[in-house]
Design an enzyme around this catalytic site. Structure first.
Site, PDB file in Angstrom:
ATOM      1  N   TYR A  47      -1.939  -9.898  12.176  1.00  0.00           N
ATOM      2  CA  TYR A  47      -0.449  -9.750  11.405  1.00  0.00           C
ATOM      3  C   TYR A  47       0.129 -11.110  12.223  1.00  0.00           C
ATOM      4  O   TYR A  47       0.668 -10.756  13.505  1.00  0.00           O
ATOM      5  CB  TYR A  47      -0.064  -8.383  11.817  1.00  0.00           C
ATOM      6  CG  TYR A  47      -0.446  -7.076  11.383  1.00  0.00           C
ATOM      7  CD1 TYR A  47      -1.385  -7.429  10.024  1.00  0.00           C
ATOM      8  CD2 TYR A  47      -0.339  -6.144  11.737  1.00  0.00           C
ATOM      9  CE1 TYR A  47      -1.916  -6.256   9.476  1.00  0.00           C
ATOM     10  CE2 TYR A  47      -0.835  -4.786  11.046  1.00  0.00           C
ATOM     11  CZ  TYR A  47      -1.654  -4.993  10.125  1.00  0.00           C
ATOM     12  OH  TYR A  47      -2.071  -3.832   9.391  1.00  0.00           O
ATOM     13  N   PHE A 198      -0.624   2.193   3.820  1.00  0.00           N
ATOM     14  CA  PHE A 198       0.154   2.303   2.562  1.00  0.00           C
ATOM     15  C   PHE A 198       0.443   3.711   2.199  1.00  0.00           C
ATOM     16  O   PHE A 198       0.253   3.980   1.039  1.00  0.00           O
ATOM     17  CB  PHE A 198      -0.262   1.564   1.354  1.00  0.00           C
ATOM     18  CG  PHE A 198      -0.395  -0.195   1.719  1.00  0.00           C
ATOM     19  CD1 PHE A 198       0.708  -0.860   1.962  1.00  0.00           C
ATOM     20  CD2 PHE A 198      -1.371  -0.872   1.326  1.00  0.00           C
ATOM     21  CE1 PHE A 198       0.572  -2.054   2.375  1.00  0.00           C
ATOM     22  CE2 PHE A 198      -1.683  -2.059   1.491  1.00  0.00           C
ATOM     23  CZ  PHE A 198      -0.462  -2.793   1.931  1.00  0.00           C
ATOM     24  N   PRO A 199       0.976   4.467   3.116  1.00  0.00           N
ATOM     25  CA  PRO A 199       1.179   5.836   2.953  1.00  0.00           C
ATOM     26  C   PRO A 199       2.250   6.072   1.862  1.00  0.00           C
ATOM     27  O   PRO A 199       2.402   7.306   1.082  1.00  0.00           O
ATOM     28  CB  PRO A 199       1.568   6.216   3.908  1.00  0.00           C
ATOM     29  CG  PRO A 199       2.219   5.188   5.048  1.00  0.00           C
ATOM     30  CD  PRO A 199       1.249   4.005   4.690  1.00  0.00           C
ATOM     31  N   LEU A 200       3.188   4.933   1.674  1.00  0.00           N
ATOM     32  CA  LEU A 200       4.277   5.103   0.389  1.00  0.00           C
ATOM     33  C   LEU A 200       4.118   3.954  -0.490  1.00  0.00           C
ATOM     34  O   LEU A 200       4.740   3.583  -1.238  1.00  0.00           O
ATOM     35  CB  LEU A 200       5.441   4.838   1.174  1.00  0.00           C
ATOM     36  CG  LEU A 200       6.017   5.889   2.217  1.00  0.00           C
ATOM     37  CD1 LEU A 200       7.082   5.375   2.954  1.00  0.00           C
ATOM     38  CD2 LEU A 200       6.166   7.021   1.739  1.00  0.00           C
TER      39      LEU A 200
END
Length: 299
Positions: A47, A198-200
């Site tokens: 990142y 990416f839970p959403l």
């Protein structure tokens, strides 16, 4: 452990490359997360690269005793900003040392090995045993306390468990994408944390119609319902939503309390949106594809 953590990927610049436009605000968000009771942070050497780890070290260092930073190694960024899984032992060792320096700590509480079990793409063909063996050696040296996997297939998880205890697995999983369901079941069976990335669905769940009714009943947002459903889906789940916005941060953390307010009927209805028996690890579920959801190939 608080079951709502914080995914720090979005604190990097556009394309998860370079520093954010406002590093001071990024550091404030990290500190605010601790104030709100967050004890689990997700990050990676890739990142930035290294940008987010440095922000965490600057904002939270020395790391509080109750804070766990889960850092992923085994992934690099190409000169074109592409994502490349590189599990060569020399890369793994170098990245662990870099992360310790950037985070300002002598020991990593949790280091994940990035694999390609759920996101086929550019990677160096290195046997899992060699990559994981490097982490085991570093743990024996006292530089790592717990080992995790990111992007693991069921077969990869089984091979890894023959070598070492696995503390956590991070795979793709959310309301519309159940591709990691078998890995989730294996984690449940063996007492391993399951950390869906990416839970959403990278922000694509907010307008899903099935979230509207429980959100209206409880006076909360659809995104909070999506996170609450994940927490109800399995006691093994720890969610790591990311945001640059302090208000969104508070909203995400509050999903922990909302989870207990969902009725069994609401949970069953949301779970039933996807036939999990047909889910495949190498792609989203058919329902997700029909909803125009395309998971990015990054974390």
């Amino acid at each position: 452990m608080q079951r709502v953590g914080y995914g720090a990927m979005r604190l990097a610049g556009p394309g998860v490359w370079g520093p954010p436009e406002d590093p001071a605000t990024a550091r404030r968000v990290l500190r605010r997360a601790v104030e709100l009771g967050v004890t689990f942070f997700d990050t990676a050497n890739a990142y930035g690269p290294r940008t987010v780890n440095r922000l965490i070290g600057e904002a939270l260092g020395p790391l509080p005793a109750d804070v766990i930073v889960g850092n992923k190694v085994g992934a690099e960024r190409g000169p074109d900003r592409s994502w490349i899984v590189d599990g060569r032992p020399e890369t793994v060792r170098r990245q662990v040392h870099e992360a310790l320096t950037d985070l300002g700590t002598e020991t990593s509480e949790l280091t994940y090995l990035r694999l390609v079990g759920d996101t086929p793409g550019a990677h160096r063909d290195v046997p899992l045993e060699e990559s994981l063996g490097a982490l085991v050696e570093l743990r024996e040296q006292g530089l790592i306390r717990r080992i995790g996997l990111s992007g693991a297939s069921p077969e990869m998880l089984a091979r890894a468990r023959r070598m070492t205890p696995v503390a956590a697995v991070q795979n793709r999983f959310n309301l519309l994408d159940r591709s990691g369901v078998q890995v989730l079941a294996d984690c449940e069976a063996h007492g391993i944390l399951f950390v869906p990335y990416f839970p959403l669905a990278a922000g694509r769940l907010g307008g899903h119609p099935e979230l509207a009714a429980p959100a209206e009943r409880l006076g909360v947002t659809p995104a909070q319902i999506a996170l609450a459903w994940l927490l109800r889906r399995s006691p093994a789940v720890v969610v790591i939503p990311g945001t640059r916005n302090p208000e969104h941060l508070r909203s995400n953390v509050e999903a922990s309390a909302i989870a207990g307010q969902l009725t069994e009927e609401e949970v069953a209805r949301l779970t039933g949106l996807v036939d999990e028996s047909t889910a495949r690890l190498d792609r989203p579920s058919p329902r997700a594809e029909a909803s125009a959801y395309r998971p990015p190939r990054t974390e």
